[in-house]
Design a protein around this motif. Sequence first.
Motif, PDB file in Angstrom:
ATOM      1  N   THR A  40      47.231  51.781  38.087  1.00 42.09           N
ATOM      2  CA  THR A  40      46.502  51.544  39.333  1.00 42.09           C
ATOM      3  C   THR A  40      45.036  51.303  39.019  1.00 42.09           C
ATOM      4  O   THR A  40      44.453  51.979  38.179  1.00 42.09           O
ATOM      5  N   SER A  45      40.981  51.301  39.340  1.00 44.66           N
ATOM      6  CA  SER A  45      40.013  52.297  39.785  1.00 44.66           C
ATOM      7  C   SER A  45      39.215  51.753  40.971  1.00 44.66           C
ATOM      8  O   SER A  45      39.294  50.570  41.298  1.00 44.66           O
ATOM      9  N   ILE A  46      38.422  52.619  41.588  1.00 39.91           N
ATOM     10  CA  ILE A  46      37.625  52.211  42.749  1.00 39.91           C
ATOM     11  C   ILE A  46      36.604  51.154  42.350  1.00 39.91           C
ATOM     12  O   ILE A  46      36.379  50.173  43.070  1.00 39.91           O
ATOM     13  N   ASP A  47      36.015  51.306  41.172  1.00 40.92           N
ATOM     14  CA  ASP A  47      35.047  50.312  40.699  1.00 40.92           C
ATOM     15  C   ASP A  47      35.702  48.941  40.499  1.00 40.92           C
ATOM     16  O   ASP A  47      35.118  47.910  40.846  1.00 40.92           O
ATOM     17  N   GLN A  48      36.922  48.967  39.974  1.00 39.36           N
ATOM     18  CA  GLN A  48      37.634  47.703  39.761  1.00 39.36           C
ATOM     19  C   GLN A  48      37.969  47.047  41.103  1.00 39.36           C
ATOM     20  O   GLN A  48      37.884  45.827  41.244  1.00 39.36           O
ATOM     21  N   LEU A  49      38.376  47.852  42.085  1.00 42.96           N
ATOM     22  CA  LEU A  49      38.695  47.307  43.401  1.00 42.96           C
ATOM     23  C   LEU A  49      37.453  46.693  44.053  1.00 42.96           C
ATOM     24  O   LEU A  49      37.517  45.622  44.657  1.00 42.96           O
ATOM     25  N   LYS A  50      36.308  47.390  43.951  1.00 41.38           N
ATOM     26  CA  LYS A  50      35.067  46.859  44.517  1.00 41.38           C
ATOM     27  C   LYS A  50      34.707  45.524  43.865  1.00 41.38           C
ATOM     28  O   LYS A  50      34.291  44.577  44.534  1.00 41.38           O
ATOM     29  N   ARG A  51      34.854  45.455  42.541  1.00 45.81           N
ATOM     30  CA  ARG A  51      34.558  44.224  41.795  1.00 45.81           C
ATOM     31  C   ARG A  51      35.491  43.100  42.237  1.00 45.81           C
ATOM     32  O   ARG A  51      35.057  41.962  42.432  1.00 45.81           O
TER      33      ARG A  51
END
Length: 123
Positions: free
Chosen positions: A4, A6-12
């Motif tokens: 899954t 990470s939150i940083d990857q989703l924001k990017r």
Amino acid sequence: MSTTPSIDQLKRAISISEEIQKLESELASILGASAKVSAPAKAAAVAAKPGRRRRRGLSAEGRARIAAAQKARWAKLKGATAAEPAAKPAGKRRKKRHLSPEARARIVAAVKRRWAKAKKAAK
């Protein structure tokens, strides 16, 4: 290991997606309505279609020529065989060739020598 994002990857990913949408709308305003479909969507649409190759057509005139030539061949064949059933076209048949006894003896002797040499090398 987690698969899954990470939150940083989703924001990017969201920021990249928004940037792509902005660029697509800019491209559409420049090129007009034809550019509204994105390049990845076009690629997906092309990939979804089965890979059929377009066959070349033959003109009616070409088909007629081929049909006429085939009919002429059949007429020629049937006309020649009307009198004699199953007559083949006349052609010289090649005479069957035979080995002389001396030539056959030479070949047999050579094969025997070859086998004897192979057996000797195997020991």
